[in-house]
Design a protein around this motif. Sequence first.
Motif, PDB file in Angstrom:
ATOM      1  N   PHE A 279       0.852  -1.178   0.000  1.00  0.00           N
ATOM      2  CA  PHE A 279       0.000   0.000   0.000  1.00  0.00           C
ATOM      3  C   PHE A 279       0.898   1.241   0.000  1.00  0.00           C
ATOM      4  O   PHE A 279       1.907   1.280   0.704  1.00  0.00           O
ATOM      5  N   SER A 281       0.506   4.289   1.225  1.00  0.00           N
ATOM      6  CA  SER A 281       0.538   5.218   2.364  1.00  0.00           C
ATOM      7  C   SER A 281       0.226   4.565   3.703  1.00  0.00           C
ATOM      8  O   SER A 281       0.075   5.262   4.701  1.00  0.00           O
ATOM      9  N   SER A 282       0.129   3.220   3.733  1.00  0.00           N
ATOM     10  CA  SER A 282      -0.167   2.546   4.995  1.00  0.00           C
ATOM     11  C   SER A 282       0.385   1.129   4.952  1.00  0.00           C
ATOM     12  O   SER A 282       0.625   0.582   3.878  1.00  0.00           O
ATOM     13  N   PRO A 283       0.589   0.508   6.119  1.00  0.00           N
ATOM     14  CA  PRO A 283       1.107  -0.864   6.127  1.00  0.00           C
ATOM     15  C   PRO A 283       0.126  -1.817   5.451  1.00  0.00           C
ATOM     16  O   PRO A 283      -1.086  -1.646   5.526  1.00  0.00           O
ATOM     17  N   GLY A 284       0.662  -2.820   4.806  1.00  0.00           N
ATOM     18  CA  GLY A 284      -0.187  -3.799   4.148  1.00  0.00           C
ATOM     19  C   GLY A 284       0.184  -3.960   2.685  1.00  0.00           C
ATOM     20  O   GLY A 284       1.120  -3.324   2.188  1.00  0.00           O
ATOM     21  N   GLU A 335      -6.458  -7.901  -0.408  1.00  0.00           N
ATOM     22  CA  GLU A 335      -5.846  -6.802   0.342  1.00  0.00           C
ATOM     23  C   GLU A 335      -5.742  -7.207   1.788  1.00  0.00           C
ATOM     24  O   GLU A 335      -6.720  -7.672   2.391  1.00  0.00           O
ATOM     25  N   PRO A 337      -3.919  -6.001   5.664  1.00  0.00           N
ATOM     26  CA  PRO A 337      -3.083  -5.116   6.472  1.00  0.00           C
ATOM     27  C   PRO A 337      -1.915  -5.900   7.053  1.00  0.00           C
ATOM     28  O   PRO A 337      -2.088  -7.024   7.536  1.00  0.00           O
ATOM     29  N   THR A 339      -0.355  -5.685   9.682  1.00  0.00           N
ATOM     30  CA  THR A 339      -0.401  -5.899  11.125  1.00  0.00           C
ATOM     31  C   THR A 339      -1.474  -6.882  11.552  1.00  0.00           C
ATOM     32  O   THR A 339      -1.819  -6.967  12.721  1.00  0.00           O
TER      33      THR A 339
END
Length: 340
Positions: A279, A281-284, A335, A337, A339
């Motif tokens: 991604f 702009s974010s974890p994953g 998709e 994440p 975490t």
Amino acid sequence: MTKEPTRDLHGDLPSASSEDGFADRRELAATAFERTRMPMVVVDARKPDMPISLANKAFLVLTGYSAGELVGRNCRFLQGPGTSPIAVAEIRAAIADEREVSVEILNYKKNGEPFWNRLYLSPVHGDDGRILYFFGSQIDATEYRRIEALEASEHRLLMEVDHRSKNVLAVVDSIVRLSNSDDPAVYAAAIQHRVQALARAHALLAERGWLGITMEELVRQQVGPFAAQRAVLIGPTIDLPASIVQPLALVFHELAVNAAQHGALSQPQGELKISWDPFPSSPGFRLRWQEAGSSLVPAAKRGFGTVIVGAMIEKQLKGHLERTWTDDGISITIEVPATA
């Protein structure tokens, strides 16, 4: 005057004569093939449907068939109602790729008695590199299976997946609950293959000190047995946290099995492309599984694998999954994440 070698009933093996002292290397190899205690067959890869050309005495004793009943036939006659389609798909993929494979598969003797066959299949190429034969050796693993079954299944399961993976027991619970078959043998085989997929991921994590592995390593490990040379993998290096490796391993295993049994990998012209990106702009990450060249995908098969794959992605990993069916295949977007 040298005697002319005689023909053996098990195929085209020449019988050895003590008078010639095994001078002919081919005759020595043929005699070793015939007299070994390990069941062995040779199939002709140049002929349609790859019929058996040679079968030694040990193979006849194991299966209960005579040479006349099996020479000229494809080995699939050993399959039966409890034979795992996953094991069959793995063998089929190895033959298509002309590579070695070792698979444990439930086969049946002439009298209908089942036996666990630890099959080792190896290609034989000519001097020009073209495939000529496949050589198969078998080990009857039935007794080993019987002894293994006497052990506590819970103990074996806990030894397979220890406490360092916080999600693995939930994954195993999902496997047991969500696997489905009317045939007990097929049901047991499906669970076994899924637990083995987890075990492979578990072993890889243990080798890396439980620090995680890359996306490409995990995809190759789970997809390789079914598409070693037919899968195109595209994507940057993404390090997966250990907590999501085993659920993802099961997802990739299910998708590969489905592709081999019903989708693109079940067709000679089928293609499989797997790509991934983090991604921005974010974890994953986002992964795309694309199958093409499988025009024979009946509507009845379009729900295959949805329960386990959906459970792993949406419930276990808190991610999202989307399927899009096309005229000649399927596109799946996953998709997750990082975490999870």
